[in-house]
Design a protein around this motif. Structure first.
Motif, PDB file in Angstrom:
ATOM      1  N   MET A 189       8.790  77.159  21.400  1.00 16.63           N
ATOM      2  CA  MET A 189       9.736  76.420  21.979  1.00 16.63           C
ATOM      3  C   MET A 189       9.350  74.816  22.088  1.00 16.63           C
ATOM      4  N   ASP A 190      10.138  73.872  21.548  1.00 16.11           N
ATOM      5  CA  ASP A 190       9.708  72.351  21.241  1.00 16.11           C
ATOM      6  C   ASP A 190       9.917  71.892  22.867  1.00 16.11           C
ATOM      7  N   SER A 191       9.226  70.870  22.817  1.00 18.34           N
ATOM      8  CA  SER A 191       9.378  70.113  24.265  1.00 18.34           C
ATOM      9  C   SER A 191      10.780  69.586  24.566  1.00 18.34           C
ATOM     10  N   LEU A 192      11.459  69.264  23.622  1.00 17.90           N
ATOM     11  CA  LEU A 192      13.109  68.640  23.798  1.00 17.90           C
ATOM     12  C   LEU A 192      13.891  69.732  24.496  1.00 17.90           C
ATOM     13  N   MET A 193      13.849  70.846  23.796  1.00 19.26           N
ATOM     14  CA  MET A 193      14.640  72.055  24.323  1.00 19.26           C
ATOM     15  C   MET A 193      13.950  72.442  25.456  1.00 19.26           C
ATOM     16  N   LEU A 194      12.599  72.626  25.726  1.00 17.37           N
ATOM     17  CA  LEU A 194      12.009  72.936  26.891  1.00 17.37           C
ATOM     18  C   LEU A 194      12.331  71.979  28.194  1.00 17.37           C
ATOM     19  N   GLU A 195      12.439  70.578  27.806  1.00 23.53           N
ATOM     20  CA  GLU A 195      12.794  69.731  28.960  1.00 23.53           C
ATOM     21  C   GLU A 195      14.140  69.908  29.468  1.00 23.53           C
ATOM     22  N   ALA A 196      15.048  70.245  28.681  1.00 22.42           N
ATOM     23  CA  ALA A 196      16.296  70.657  28.776  1.00 22.42           C
ATOM     24  C   ALA A 196      16.593  71.834  29.493  1.00 22.42           C
ATOM     25  N   VAL A 197      15.951  72.916  29.141  1.00 23.00           N
ATOM     26  CA  VAL A 197      15.988  74.087  29.768  1.00 23.00           C
ATOM     27  C   VAL A 197      15.505  73.951  31.428  1.00 23.00           C
ATOM     28  N   VAL A 198      14.260  73.274  31.508  1.00 22.33           N
ATOM     29  CA  VAL A 198      13.930  72.952  32.821  1.00 22.33           C
ATOM     30  C   VAL A 198      14.700  72.283  33.692  1.00 22.33           C
ATOM     31  N   ALA A 199      15.394  71.393  33.137  1.00 19.60           N
ATOM     32  CA  ALA A 199      16.395  70.520  33.845  1.00 19.60           C
ATOM     33  C   ALA A 199      17.566  71.504  34.369  1.00 19.60           C
ATOM     34  N   GLU A 200      17.884  72.374  33.372  1.00 20.01           N
ATOM     35  CA  GLU A 200      19.074  73.276  34.091  1.00 20.01           C
ATOM     36  C   GLU A 200      18.463  74.265  35.022  1.00 20.01           C
TER      37      GLU A 200
ATOM     38  N   PRO B  52      -5.509  66.176  27.911  1.00 18.84           N
ATOM     39  CA  PRO B  52      -4.285  65.349  27.612  1.00 18.84           C
ATOM     40  C   PRO B  52      -4.136  64.695  26.025  1.00 18.84           C
ATOM     41  N   ARG B  53      -3.089  64.635  25.773  1.00 19.81           N
ATOM     42  CA  ARG B  53      -2.824  64.281  24.196  1.00 19.81           C
ATOM     43  C   ARG B  53      -1.895  62.842  24.321  1.00 19.81           C
ATOM     44  N   PRO B  54      -2.381  61.861  23.375  1.00 16.90           N
ATOM     45  CA  PRO B  54      -1.814  60.564  23.519  1.00 16.90           C
ATOM     46  C   PRO B  54      -0.529  60.447  22.896  1.00 16.90           C
ATOM     47  N   LEU B  55       0.578  60.828  23.876  1.00 16.54           N
ATOM     48  CA  LEU B  55       1.827  60.815  23.523  1.00 16.54           C
ATOM     49  C   LEU B  55       2.609  59.713  24.121  1.00 16.54           C
ATOM     50  N   GLN B  56       3.720  59.073  23.763  1.00 12.22           N
ATOM     51  CA  GLN B  56       4.360  58.174  24.474  1.00 12.22           C
ATOM     52  C   GLN B  56       5.932  58.581  24.839  1.00 12.22           C
ATOM     53  N   PRO B  57       6.238  58.395  26.016  1.00  5.49           N
ATOM     54  CA  PRO B  57       7.617  59.148  26.498  1.00  5.49           C
ATOM     55  C   PRO B  57       8.463  58.387  25.695  1.00  5.49           C
ATOM     56  N   LEU B  58       9.792  58.978  25.606  1.00  7.90           N
ATOM     57  CA  LEU B  58      10.642  58.281  24.717  1.00  7.90           C
ATOM     58  C   LEU B  58      11.422  56.917  25.039  1.00  7.90           C
ATOM     59  N   GLU B  59      11.563  56.954  26.521  1.00  8.18           N
ATOM     60  CA  GLU B  59      12.059  55.627  26.931  1.00  8.18           C
ATOM     61  C   GLU B  59      11.039  54.334  26.968  1.00  8.18           C
ATOM     62  N   SER B  60       9.813  54.545  26.875  1.00  6.78           N
ATOM     63  CA  SER B  60       8.839  53.657  26.596  1.00  6.78           C
ATOM     64  C   SER B  60       8.367  53.246  25.372  1.00  6.78           C
ATOM     65  N   TRP B  61       9.134  53.765  24.235  1.00  6.51           N
ATOM     66  CA  TRP B  61       8.516  53.694  22.748  1.00  6.51           C
ATOM     67  C   TRP B  61       8.582  52.214  22.438  1.00  6.51           C
ATOM     68  N   ASP B  62       7.716  51.754  21.890  1.00  3.86           N
ATOM     69  CA  ASP B  62       7.551  50.244  21.530  1.00  3.86           C
ATOM     70  C   ASP B  62       8.273  50.095  20.102  1.00  3.86           C
TER      71      ASP B  62
ATOM     72  N   ARG C  91      17.802  62.022  30.257  1.00  3.87           N
ATOM     73  CA  ARG C  91      17.704  61.664  31.787  1.00  3.87           C
ATOM     74  C   ARG C  91      19.157  61.968  32.395  1.00  3.87           C
ATOM     75  N   GLY C  92      20.202  61.672  31.712  1.00  3.58           N
ATOM     76  CA  GLY C  92      21.739  61.910  32.269  1.00  3.58           C
ATOM     77  C   GLY C  92      22.078  63.418  32.120  1.00  3.58           C
ATOM     78  N   LYS C  93      21.080  64.111  31.341  1.00  3.27           N
ATOM     79  CA  LYS C  93      21.562  65.714  31.510  1.00  3.27           C
ATOM     80  C   LYS C  93      22.763  65.942  30.586  1.00  3.27           C
TER      81      LYS C  93
END
Length: 558
Positions: A1-12, A157-167, A221-223
């Protein structure tokens, strides 16, 4: 289960289940947990699967069998968890933390790690100590020790950047669309391969890639979920958002991320044959089929050797009749075989160290030994052929299994045969005590037809459901379901059309179902018997006729 789908399910799940009370926790399969929670308005079911191939987490509407006795870890969760306080995903990881309270308001964390073959479920107390967990491991994943009594540690931890802070920076070698998608999926979180490809495609079309990434972050963020399941380049995909630049085939929209996830994984499970332990059991059954097949071949070779018994007797008799031609020290003698018409010449091998009568006695001894061995070989051949028929039937049942409770039946059957270790009281109690549920349909004439889905339900159909006057059906010489046409009143006339309908159902639920025409046995139920000590699903039929029919799957199955 990829992290984007997991994030959405967790929000629900966070929105719908925070503050809910645990009503029931049960474990329908060895790697699946179902939690029923009461929100104050409705009861919702949360599915957690640590399947090595399809680890996942989502709300479910699918109904699972509720085993009569829970396994150890499931019992622990029932005793310790009373209310779900909150849910969160660990940033950058496919790990979800359920913060819960216990009977005495004590604090627990139920941690779900959805990391492929390392998927796990752990209960951690307020001090961060592991109370117990699904899969115990010593310094395996990332050097972590996962054992009761040890402090729980997250993976490095892995060196990952959150979507909203990508440069917005890309490496120089990320010139092609595929390279951009690969870079985004490896460096951003939460993201999926599908969303990374969609963003890269938008960049290729001239859109500002950094703005596209921020749009995705804002929608998350706005679901503002638009869950979808579809096909891209021949592969099924699931996403909490409809791709903006990629075109999905066979697109299905859903009302929630959990509904999309359930539809996606249920289809995958059916296509890939990974219902709980289904893949493991398939491999185990295939190995046993190979062993039994090899044993059968060896016994048949022994049977061929037994055919030489009469040759030994013949040579002994010919030696006795021609003693005047045999001398000690001879290695062979040629005599006339007067049993043939016309007589022929036969060369008989001799032991030069033995007297003539000793050579004759040796042939008679070998003849008697083979005669004694014939009964043993024939018995072994019968038993091994029965075992081959049984394991072929189990393999066919596994290929047709779509429900978890049927898988429990098959595993229990393999446990009884000693092919798999016992999974504990839960599965055995459930499999032994649950009433078999054969499928059924009505013939054109209104007769009820029943058929089994595995050896256990086949036994039920043929031994308990059948009574005098009923008709029994089975595809000839191939694994398949036992089918029964019930005659409600003794002496009631059953038309040939009804019999052919039931035969067609038997053809459809057999390994020959893909054939244009299938030969099916038709017998009276009273002529079908289960031999004493026979394996599940095996019967003998005293009298029957056969019909050729096209396979038919009834429109209405129950």
């Amino acid at each position: 289960m990829d992290s984007l789908m997991l994030e959405a399910v967790v929000a629900e799940v966070e929105d719908r289940l925070s503050g809910a009370r645990f009503e029931k926790i049960y474990q329908p399969e060895s790697d699946t947990l179902i939690a029923k929670l009461w929100t104050g308005r409705e009861t919702l079911r949360l599915l957690v699967s640590a399947s090595p191939r399809f680890p996942r987490l989502h709300l479910t509407e699918q109904k699972f069998a509720n085993p009569s006795a829970p396994p150890r870890f499931c019992q622990l969760l029932r005793a310790r968890l009373k209310r779900l306080v909150s849910v969160r995903r660990i940033p950058g990881e496919r790990i979800v933390e359920f913060q819960c309270s216990g009977p005495e308001k004590e604090f627990y964390r139920l941690i779900v790690e959805l990391m492929g073959r390392h998927a796990n479920l752990l209960l951690v107390d307020a001090q961060g100590i592991i109370v117990d967990l699904w899969q115990r491991r010593e310094a395996s994943v990332g050097g972590r020790t996962l054992l009761p009594g040890q402090p729980y540690q997250l993976p490095p931890p892995r060196p990952l950047q959150p979507l909203e802070s990508w440069d917005g920076k890309l490496p120089q070698d990320a010139a092609r669309t595929e390279a951009v998608a690969h870079h985004l999926s490896r460096t951003l979180t939460p993201i999926s391969r599908l969303s990374a490809r969609d963003l890269a495609e938008g960049g290729r079309e001239g859109h500002n890639l950094q703005e596209l990434v921020r749009d995705l972050a804002e929608a998350l963020r706005g679901k503002a979920f638009e869950p979808v399941v579809g096909v891209l380049d021949g592969e099924r995909v699931v996403s909490p958002f409809v791709p903006r630049f990629l075109a999905l085939e066979s697109r299905q929209r859903f009302d929630s991320p959990s509904q999309a996830a359930e539809a996606y994984y249920r289809q995958l499970v059916e296509e890939e044959g990974d219902l709980g332990e289904q893949q493991f059991l398939r491999r185990l059954v295939a190995r046993h089929q190979k062993r039994v097949k090899g044993r059968l071949a060896k016994i048949r070779e022994q049977e061929k050797e037994l055919d030489k018994a009469d040759q030994y007797r013949l040579k002994g008799e010919l030696l006795l009749a021609n003693m005047h031609l045999v001398r000690r020290g001879m290695e062979q003698v040629e005599v006339e075989n007067y049993y043939d018409d016309p007589p022929s010449r036969v060369v008989i091998e001799l032991d030069p160290g033995r007297a003539p009568h000793e050579n004759a006695d040796d042939y008679f001894r070998r003849y008697k030994k083979m005669c004694r061995g014939r009964e043993h070989v024939e018995r072994r051949l019968h038993e091994t052929q029965q075992e081959m028929d049984w394991i072929d039937g189990v393999a066919f049942s596994l290929s047709q299994t779509r429900e978890s409770e049927d898988l429990v039946d098959i595993r229990s059957e393999l446990e009884d045969a000693g092919l798999v270790p016992s999974a504990g009281r839960m599965e055995k109690s459930f499999a032994k005590n649950r009433r078999p549920r054969p499928q059924s349909a009505l013939t054109p004439g209104g007769f009820r037809v029943y058929w089994g889905k595995n050896s256990r339900t086949n036994d039920y159909v043929s031994r308990e459901l059948a009574s005098g006057g009923d008709f029994w059906f089975h595809a000839c010489q191939v694994p398949g379901s036992h089918v029964l046409l019930k005659v409600t009143r003794k002496g009631e006339e059953v038309s040939e059309d009804d019999l052919l309908y039931a035969a067609a159902v038997a053809a459809a639920h057999s390994r020959a179902a893909q054939s244009g025409k299938v030969e099916v046995m038709v017998a009276r139920a009273e002529d079908v018997r289960k031999p004493k000590g026979a394996r599940p699903g095996l019967v003998t039929v005293a009298a029957y006729r056969t019909v050729m029919v096209e396979p038919l799957v009834p429109n209405s199955e129950s």
